[in-house]
Design an enzyme around this catalytic site. Structure first.
Site, PDB file in Angstrom:
ATOM      1  N   ASP A 298      -6.179  -8.132   0.198  1.00  0.00           N
ATOM      2  CA  ASP A 298      -5.256  -7.033   0.675  1.00  0.00           C
ATOM      3  C   ASP A 298      -5.401  -5.827  -0.277  1.00  0.00           C
ATOM      4  OD1 ASP A 298      -3.136  -5.361   1.242  1.00  0.00           O
ATOM      5  OD2 ASP A 298      -1.639  -6.972   1.621  1.00  0.00           O
ATOM      6  N   HIS A 299      -6.324  -4.981   0.247  1.00  0.00           N
ATOM      7  CA  HIS A 299      -6.737  -3.910  -0.649  1.00  0.00           C
ATOM      8  C   HIS A 299      -5.748  -2.894  -0.883  1.00  0.00           C
ATOM      9  CE1 HIS A 299      -6.886  -2.052   3.596  1.00  0.00           C
ATOM     10  NE2 HIS A 299      -6.200  -1.328   3.014  1.00  0.00           N
ATOM     11  N   LYS A 303      -4.021  -0.473  -5.444  1.00  0.00           N
ATOM     12  CA  LYS A 303      -3.357   0.914  -5.869  1.00  0.00           C
ATOM     13  C   LYS A 303      -2.655   0.756  -7.175  1.00  0.00           C
ATOM     14  CE  LYS A 303      -2.325   2.529  -1.268  1.00  0.00           C
ATOM     15  NZ  LYS A 303      -2.927   3.993  -1.391  1.00  0.00           N
ATOM     16  N   HIS A 361       0.715  -5.310   3.476  1.00  0.00           N
ATOM     17  CA  HIS A 361       1.105  -4.469   2.461  1.00  0.00           C
ATOM     18  C   HIS A 361       2.153  -4.625   2.057  1.00  0.00           C
ATOM     19  CE1 HIS A 361      -3.193  -3.298   3.387  1.00  0.00           C
ATOM     20  NE2 HIS A 361      -2.918  -2.155   4.102  1.00  0.00           N
TER      21      HIS A 361
END
Length: 464
Positions: A298-299, A303, A361
């Site tokens: 999950d990119h 963050k 996300h």
């Protein structure tokens, strides 16, 4: 010499918000240490104090100092944990450091740090010593353009990529290496503007290779197999419906075989459309790849704001005792975007805000906010605590759906088209571009505290 303060330094990756930099094209030797400090110390002043000691060490080319939480048990007493990463210019410099009797006696403690330490742990790692081929399927798509290529460029600018590392961009469009590199450079320049490191950009462009092929064409994978003879990462930046065909073709072409080097398969979200399809996709992946080869990613968790949740939660002796139902009235998690679907109607009309943002996300972020301290800061321990949170979420009863869940689409306004007017969106589509949920976590810490999750496109401002 470069430095940064306040980063969460990871033992394995030296990642997080701050990290030690290194020059490209070299094998670098890194010292990572954790110092347990009295809680009365000012964090930033302590970082500066340690950094001055690091700056005086011979052979250190860069370093990072920040908060670290190697174990939640460190919070049991009045202590403050500091993480240190130092990059030495060569192997000899590191050996000289370790050969120093003062360092050996202190088990690697920086003698010039100037304060008493206890419980120090030291380990040497090699930063990005082994090159590989990083293959992006769907390289011309939105995810590769906005996330993957910028992330790889930043690794280049930070000196984190070894000499022989290359990026193979798999796509159907009729580009060659020169034209593809030109497009990639333009996109990166538009994104970073005056912050662009021109030298790093030129080096990164040389790493890019364009491979024209079709996801459903078996011959394309045979040609790819002939071009890869060493370690490789296969990143599936494609629609989830295309995961099976790519996985099967990779295996049929022998690209899952590790006899000529290790192979890794990176699978993006959404992982299936529902539980049944996710279970089916899992079985398919395991029929061709071992679990150790598969990375479900999950990119959004990359963050800095998200990564900082760990430090904010577990290294902050002020907030952690207050992080519960007795002091918190409610929690809001919001992600808003100014943009619409931006030409991705084919993907978005079949996905929607719930699958695109909420189930991946934002639920991941909710678990980070609500989880208990893990037994250790490793993947399995963190995952176990996240799962406990998810299992504690109260199911929304059908009679409460109208008051606990809301879905909507953006309409035409201020000269911008509405979702139904976007090219490629099916007539009469009911796919949501905005979703909001009210959730309750039924455990001792959060009972009675509502969690509000919302996300949407064409919002008044970008916000997270």
């Amino acid at each position: 010499m470069k430095r940064c303060y306040g980063g969460l330094v990871s033992l394995a990756l030296l990642g997080g918000m701050g990290s030690a930099w290194a020059e490209p094209g070299q094998v670098h030797h890194v010292v990572v240490a954790w110092l347990k400090e009295p809680g009365s110390h000012s964090a930033r002043s302590r970082y500066v104090e340690i950094s001055r000691g690091l700056a005086k060490l011979p052979g250190v080319v860069s370093y990072s100092v920040g908060a670290a939480v190697p174990s939640p048990h460190a919070l049991a007493d009045d202590s403050y944990d500091v993480a240190v990463a130092a990059v030495f210019k060569d192997k000899k410099a590191l050996e000289d450091y370790n050969a120093n009797p003062a360092h050996r006696k202190a088990r690697g403690r920086h003698a010039s740090a100037g304060a008493k330490t206890r419980g120090l742990r030291l380990r040497r790692v090699t930063a990005m010593a082994r090159a590989c081929r990083f293959v992006i399927f769907g390289a011309t798509g939105h995810l590769a353009r906005t996330k993957l290529l910028p992330a790889l460029y930043r690794l280049e600018a930070a000196g984190r990529l070894p000499v022989d590392f290359s990026v193979v961009c798999f796509g159907r469009r009729p580009y060659d290496n020169e034209s593809w590199r030109g497009m990639a450079v333009e996109a990166l320049q538009a994104r970073y503007g005056n912050r662009m490191d021109i030298d790093a950009l030129e080096r990164f462009a040389e790493r890019l290779e364009y491979f024209r092929g079709d996801l459903a064409d078996a011959d394309s994978y045979r040609r790819l197999q002939a071009a890869i003879s060493a370690d490789a990462v296969f990143y599936l930046a494609v629609k989830s419906a295309e995961f099976p065909v790519v996985t099967q073709n990779l295996a049929a072409a022998g690209l899952a075989d590790e006899s000529q080097g290790w192979r890794r398969l990176v699978v993006e979200k959404p992982f299936g459309r529902d539980l049944d399809s996710a279970d089916g996709l899992n079985r398919l992946l395991h029929s061709h790849f071992r679990e150790e080869q598969i990375f479900r990613i999950d990119h959004y968790l990359g963050k800095e704001t998200v990564q900082n949740v760990f430090v904010f939660r577990f290294a902050n002796l002020i907030w952690e005792p207050l992080w519960n139902r007795n002091y918190i009235d409610h929690v809001q998690i919001t992600h808003g975007e100014l943009a619409g679907v931006e030409g991705r109607a084919d993907f978005y009309d079949n996905t929607g805000a719930l699958r695109d943002m909420v189930q991946s996300h934002l639920l991941q972020l909710l678990t980070l906010v609500a989880m208990e301290p893990p037994a250790a800061m490793d993947a399995e321990s963190v995952r176990d605590e996240k799962v406990k949170v998810l299992k504690s979420i109260r199911p929304i009863a059908e009679s409460e759906a109208a008051s606990c869940a809301y879905r909507a689409q953006y309409a035409a306004a201020q000269g911008m088209p509405g979702f139904l007017e976007e090219p490629g969106v099916a007539a009469g589509s009911v796919t949501e571009t905005y979703a909001a949920l009210r959730l309750h976590i039924d455990n001792w810490r959060w009972r009675g505290v509502p969690f509000y999750i919302r996300t949407g496109k064409r919002m008044a401002a970008n916000s997270a």
